[in-house]
Design a protein around this motif. Structure first.
Motif, short mmCIF file in Angstrom:
data_model
loop_
_atom_site.label_atom_id
_atom_site.label_comp_id
_atom_site.label_asym_id
_atom_site.label_seq_id
_atom_site.Cartn_x
_atom_site.Cartn_y
_atom_site.Cartn_z
N ALA A 103 0.85 -1.21 0.00
CA ALA A 103 0.00 0.00 0.00
C ALA A 103 0.88 1.26 0.00
O ALA A 103 0.59 2.23 -0.72
N ALA A 104 1.94 1.23 0.78
CA ALA A 104 2.84 2.40 0.83
C ALA A 104 3.48 2.63 -0.54
O ALA A 104 3.67 3.79 -0.96
N ALA A 105 3.80 1.55 -1.25
CA ALA A 105 4.36 1.69 -2.60
C ALA A 105 3.34 2.35 -3.53
O ALA A 105 3.69 3.19 -4.36
N HIS A 106 2.08 1.96 -3.38
CA HIS A 106 1.02 2.60 -4.20
C HIS A 106 0.94 4.09 -3.89
O HIS A 106 0.81 4.92 -4.79
N VAL A 107 0.98 4.44 -2.60
CA VAL A 107 0.91 5.86 -2.23
C VAL A 107 2.09 6.61 -2.86
O VAL A 107 1.92 7.70 -3.42
N ALA A 108 3.27 6.01 -2.78
CA ALA A 108 4.46 6.65 -3.36
C ALA A 108 4.30 6.85 -4.86
O ALA A 108 4.84 7.81 -5.43
N ALA A 109 3.53 5.97 -5.50
CA ALA A 109 3.31 6.08 -6.95
C ALA A 109 2.10 6.95 -7.28
O ALA A 109 1.68 7.04 -8.43
N GLY A 110 1.51 7.55 -6.26
CA GLY A 110 0.34 8.42 -6.48
C GLY A 110 -0.96 7.64 -6.65
O GLY A 110 -1.96 8.19 -7.10
N GLU A 111 -0.94 6.34 -6.30
CA GLU A 111 -2.15 5.51 -6.44
C GLU A 111 -2.83 5.35 -5.08
O GLU A 111 -2.79 4.30 -4.45
N ASN A 112 -3.45 6.43 -4.66
CA ASN A 112 -3.99 6.46 -3.29
C ASN A 112 -5.19 5.54 -3.11
O ASN A 112 -5.40 4.97 -2.04
N LEU A 113 -6.01 5.41 -4.16
CA LEU A 113 -7.19 4.54 -4.04
C LEU A 113 -6.81 3.07 -3.98
O LEU A 113 -7.37 2.30 -3.20
N GLU A 114 -5.83 2.69 -4.79
CA GLU A 114 -5.33 1.31 -4.74
C GLU A 114 -4.81 1.03 -3.33
O GLU A 114 -5.05 -0.04 -2.75
N ALA A 115 -4.12 2.00 -2.77
CA ALA A 115 -3.59 1.85 -1.41
C ALA A 115 -4.74 1.66 -0.41
O ALA A 115 -4.69 0.77 0.45
N LEU A 116 -5.77 2.48 -0.53
CA LEU A 116 -6.88 2.37 0.43
C LEU A 116 -7.58 1.01 0.34
O LEU A 116 -7.98 0.44 1.36
N HIS A 117 -7.71 0.48 -0.87
CA HIS A 117 -8.30 -0.87 -1.03
C HIS A 117 -7.47 -1.89 -0.25
O HIS A 117 -8.02 -2.72 0.49
N LEU A 118 -6.17 -1.85 -0.44
CA LEU A 118 -5.30 -2.81 0.26
C LEU A 118 -5.36 -2.63 1.77
O LEU A 118 -5.39 -3.59 2.54
N LEU A 119 -5.40 -1.39 2.17
CA LEU A 119 -5.39 -1.10 3.62
C LEU A 119 -6.69 -1.55 4.30
O LEU A 119 -6.69 -1.86 5.49
N GLU A 120 -7.76 -1.58 3.54
CA GLU A 120 -9.01 -2.13 4.11
C GLU A 120 -8.78 -3.60 4.50
O GLU A 120 -9.33 -4.08 5.49
N VAL A 121 -7.98 -4.29 3.69
CA VAL A 121 -7.69 -5.71 3.98
C VAL A 121 -6.77 -5.83 5.20
O VAL A 121 -7.05 -6.57 6.15
N SER A 122 -5.66 -5.08 5.19
CA SER A 122 -4.72 -5.23 6.31
C SER A 122 -5.35 -4.79 7.63
O SER A 122 -5.15 -5.42 8.68
N LEU A 123 -6.16 -3.73 7.58
CA LEU A 123 -6.79 -3.26 8.83
C LEU A 123 -7.95 -4.16 9.26
O LEU A 123 -8.32 -4.17 10.43
N ALA A 124 -8.50 -4.91 8.32
CA ALA A 124 -9.48 -5.93 8.72
C ALA A 124 -8.78 -7.04 9.50
O ALA A 124 -9.34 -7.63 10.43
N GLY A 125 -7.51 -7.29 9.13
CA GLY A 125 -6.73 -8.30 9.85
C GLY A 125 -6.24 -7.80 11.19
O GLY A 125 -6.22 -8.53 12.17
#
Ligand SMILES: [Zn+2]
Length: 473
Positions: A401-423
């Protein structure tokens, strides 16, 4: 404009409620006018406190909604016989020798003061009509303070139904609004002078029919204009003066891209009806528009050009969405693709084109998007997100997710973070990356369309994330 706060359940405001209750028995021994006077004074005192509480809570919060509560409640004259009391929402009075016509009655907590100031400015005469632009609380909140024996309360035929569902779902919508506007009180007033949902219209207007009457030498035309802030929208037109009282038909700014649907919730708004309403208003050729939020707009040519632009912009987005649907494109493809051409560019502070695309898509296709079998059933993706988190590992997901943020892909990051924070809901790296992604989205919102609802929602998510980070430290 949203259903804005109508009472603040602070200890002080509650104490004032107690005072008002204590004053009531005294009023019973007086005449009806005295009772009314007591109620109006109590409403003004309590409303003043509530307004100040909201204003102080909203200070420094930024955002367009917070700005409205800072507008002073004061009266101004907009023409020989047109008066307006300003506030979160404006109350207008057209004064005639045979009685006064009120258009919109403001936010409940400001309405008694608006009424007193208008009454002081107006010649003495009965209130013959109260015309309501629609059923939102900030436009009908002071109706009870204006209605006298014999006053006609004029509303759209859909008004009672709109009021019914807004009242029935009051708690649900209050929660949503308070998420966006945290300066609102904790809960809505369910009883008393500021409670929502007690307007009983005496005269209903429905398209294609207009209500016309003349009084004291002024000709009045009440126009049904559904589709703007709901199916129960009305405008008031003075054909001789060429003045249009637009209520919320254009939203709080003019011109702008309208809220074809609102992300706050509420029932669907019909885009084609709205286009037809704009067509009708263009034909009138108004020289002045008096909206129930903010300032009047003058200048026939500019008004005409702006109305045409709004109509064409809504039509453009509608037609492009329909064409995309027929071409087999997904709603997300269309949200990303459809943009207003340069000549139709408008403010998107209130409505947003990509949200209009989604809402027009859903207006026609409704809730089942044909994307996945699981849409048909009550087991959402979130049901398996903890398993996904365990399979991939929350650290690895957060890193990606952090790599996505660094690439300016904030929405992709948020999708992934929904998964990690569910865990792991308190996973620090995930929360920190989420904060960064949200801050980036907020920055983009501020520097592009400056859409108030988008920014308010992102600020809410940022608050929640900061709280979670604080709790974990
Ligand atoms: Zn409004």
């Amino acid at each position: 404009m949203p259903q804005t706060p109508s009472l603040f359940r602070t200890p002080t405001a509650l104490a004032m409620l107690g005072l008002a209750a204590a004053a009531a028995p005294l009023a019973l021994v007086g005449c009806e006018d005295t009772q009314r006077e007591v109620e109006l004074r109590a409403a003004e005192a309590m409303g003043g406190i509530a307004t100040r509480v909201v204003a102080s809570r909203s200070e420094g919060q930024g955002g367009h909604s917070a700005d409205f509560i800072q507008i002073p409640v004061e009266v101004r004259k907009l023409g020989d016989f047109i008066y307006q009391a300003r506030g979160v929402a404006n109350t207008q009075v057209i004064a005639t020798s045979q009685g006064h016509v009120v258009f919109d009655t403001g936010l409940a907590i400001q309405a008694a003061k608006q009424r007193r100031l208008l009454r002081e400015a107006l010649p003495e005469a009965p209130i013959t009509h109260v015309i309501l632009s629609h059923s939102h609380q900030d436009h009908a909140g002071g109706t009870r303070f204006w209605v006298e024996d014999g006053t006609e309360v004029v509303a759209h035929r859909e008004y009672p139904e709109e009021q019914r569902y807004l009242k029935q779902l009051e708690d649900y919508f209050w929660f949503r609004n308070r998420t966006l506007f945290p300066f609102m009180p904790e809960s809505p007033p369910k009883t008393g002078m500021f409670a929502y949902g007690n307007v009983v219209p005496t005269q209903l207007v429905d398209q294609p029919n207009r209500l016309e009457f003349s009084q004291g030498g002024v000709h009045f035309v009440v126009l049904p204009t559904p589709g703007a802030e709901g199916s129960d929208n009305l405008c008031l037109w003075l054909p001789d003066e060429k003045v249009l009282f637009s209520g919320d038909s254009f939203g709080p700014n003019f011109p702008q891209f309208p809220n074809v649907f609102t992300m706050r919730g509420e029932k669907i708004r019909k885009p084609i009806e709205y286009i037809a309403s704009l067509e009708m208003l263009i034909e009138l050729e108004p020289e002045m528009i008096v909206p129930s939020h903010q300032d009047p707009i003058r200048g026939k040519e500019q008004i005409r050009a702006d109305l045409i632009k709004m109509r064409d912009a809504v039509r453009y987005v509608h037609d492009a969405t329909v064409a995309g649907m027929n071409a087999g494109k997904t709603v997300h493809e269309l949200m990303a693709e459809i943009a207003l051409p340069t000549e139709l560019e408008l403010l998107q502070i209130h409505g947003k084109v990509s949200w209009a695309v989604k809402s027009i898509w859903e207006y026609y296709a409704t809730w089942f998007h044909f994307d996945s079998t699981t849409e048909l059933y009550a087991v959402p993706l979130s049901a398996v997100q903890p398993e996904l988190a365990a399979l991939a590992g929350v650290d690895a997901i957060a890193e990606k997710a952090a790599a996505h943020v660094a690439a300016g892909e904030n929405l992709e990051a948020l999708h992934l973070l929904e998964v990690s924070l569910a865990g792991d809901p308190s996973h620090r790296a995930s929360l920190e990356t989420r904060l960064e992604a949200l801050a980036n989205l907020l920055h983009r919102a501020e520097t592009t369309f400056n859409n108030s609802y988008e920014m308010d929602f992102l600020k809410y998510r940022i608050r929640v994330t900061k709280e979670a980070l604080g709790a974990g430290s």
